[in-house]
Write a protein that holds these residues in place. Structure first.
Motif, short mmCIF file in Angstrom:
data_model
loop_
_atom_site.label_atom_id
_atom_site.label_comp_id
_atom_site.label_asym_id
_atom_site.label_seq_id
_atom_site.Cartn_x
_atom_site.Cartn_y
_atom_site.Cartn_z
N SER A 172 0.81 -1.21 0.00
CA SER A 172 0.00 0.00 0.00
C SER A 172 0.85 1.27 0.00
O SER A 172 0.34 2.35 -0.25
N ILE A 199 -1.19 -5.59 -4.68
CA ILE A 199 -2.36 -4.72 -4.56
C ILE A 199 -1.88 -3.45 -3.87
O ILE A 199 -1.31 -3.50 -2.78
N HIS A 200 -2.15 -2.31 -4.49
CA HIS A 200 -1.70 -1.02 -3.96
C HIS A 200 -2.85 -0.31 -3.27
O HIS A 200 -3.28 0.76 -3.67
N GLU A 201 -3.35 -0.92 -2.22
CA GLU A 201 -4.46 -0.37 -1.45
C GLU A 201 -4.26 -0.65 0.03
O GLU A 201 -3.52 -1.55 0.41
N ASP A 202 -4.97 0.07 0.84
CA ASP A 202 -5.01 -0.14 2.28
C ASP A 202 -5.65 -1.50 2.57
O ASP A 202 -6.59 -1.90 1.87
N LYS A 229 -9.49 -1.69 2.83
CA LYS A 229 -10.22 -1.66 1.56
C LYS A 229 -10.21 -3.04 0.92
O LYS A 229 -11.20 -3.47 0.34
N ILE A 230 -9.09 -3.74 1.05
CA ILE A 230 -8.98 -5.09 0.50
C ILE A 230 -9.95 -6.02 1.22
O ILE A 230 -10.66 -6.81 0.60
N SER A 280 -15.29 -4.58 -6.70
CA SER A 280 -15.07 -3.58 -5.65
C SER A 280 -16.24 -2.63 -5.50
O SER A 280 -16.42 -2.04 -4.45
#
Length: 104
Positions: free
Chosen positions: A43, A74-77, A80-81, A102
């Motif tokens: 992230s 995955i480039h998310e918090d 959120k995942i 999503s």
């Protein structure tokens, strides 16, 4: 008196075995969760150049035994995942029913 002591020891043994049995699944799930994070979540991406994926895989010790031909990050918090993964499965392009939408 001896019978009571034997019963107490058996009860203690039973409780210990039950405790170990209850702890083991949660440990396995936690291990799988940590492995997923290490192998697929980044992230805090700062520099995505040509060698980004290879360098990140080396830093996270994903290339010590063998090199994966293909990997995704995955480039998310993580929250959120988790929210996405808690949505209903939908059909993937491959035809499998293990993808998520999503809603974004």
């Amino acid at each position: 008196m001896a019978l009571q002591r034997i019963l107490s020891l058996l009860l203690l043994l039973l409780l210990t075995l039950l405790g170990l049995g209850l702890l083991q699944p949660s440990y396995g799930q936690d291990h799988m969760y940590q492995r997923f994070l290490r192998q697929h979540v980044d992230s805090k991406v700062t520099n995505r150049n040509e060698s980004y994926c290879n360098l990140l895989m080396q830093r996270r010790k994903m290339t010590s035994r063998y090199c994966k031909y293909f990997n995704t990050f995955i480039h998310e918090d993580i929250w959120k995942i988790i929210n996405i993964c808690s949505t209903t499965n939908i059909q993937c392009r491959t035809g499998e029913m293990n993808c998520h939408e999503s809603g974004v």
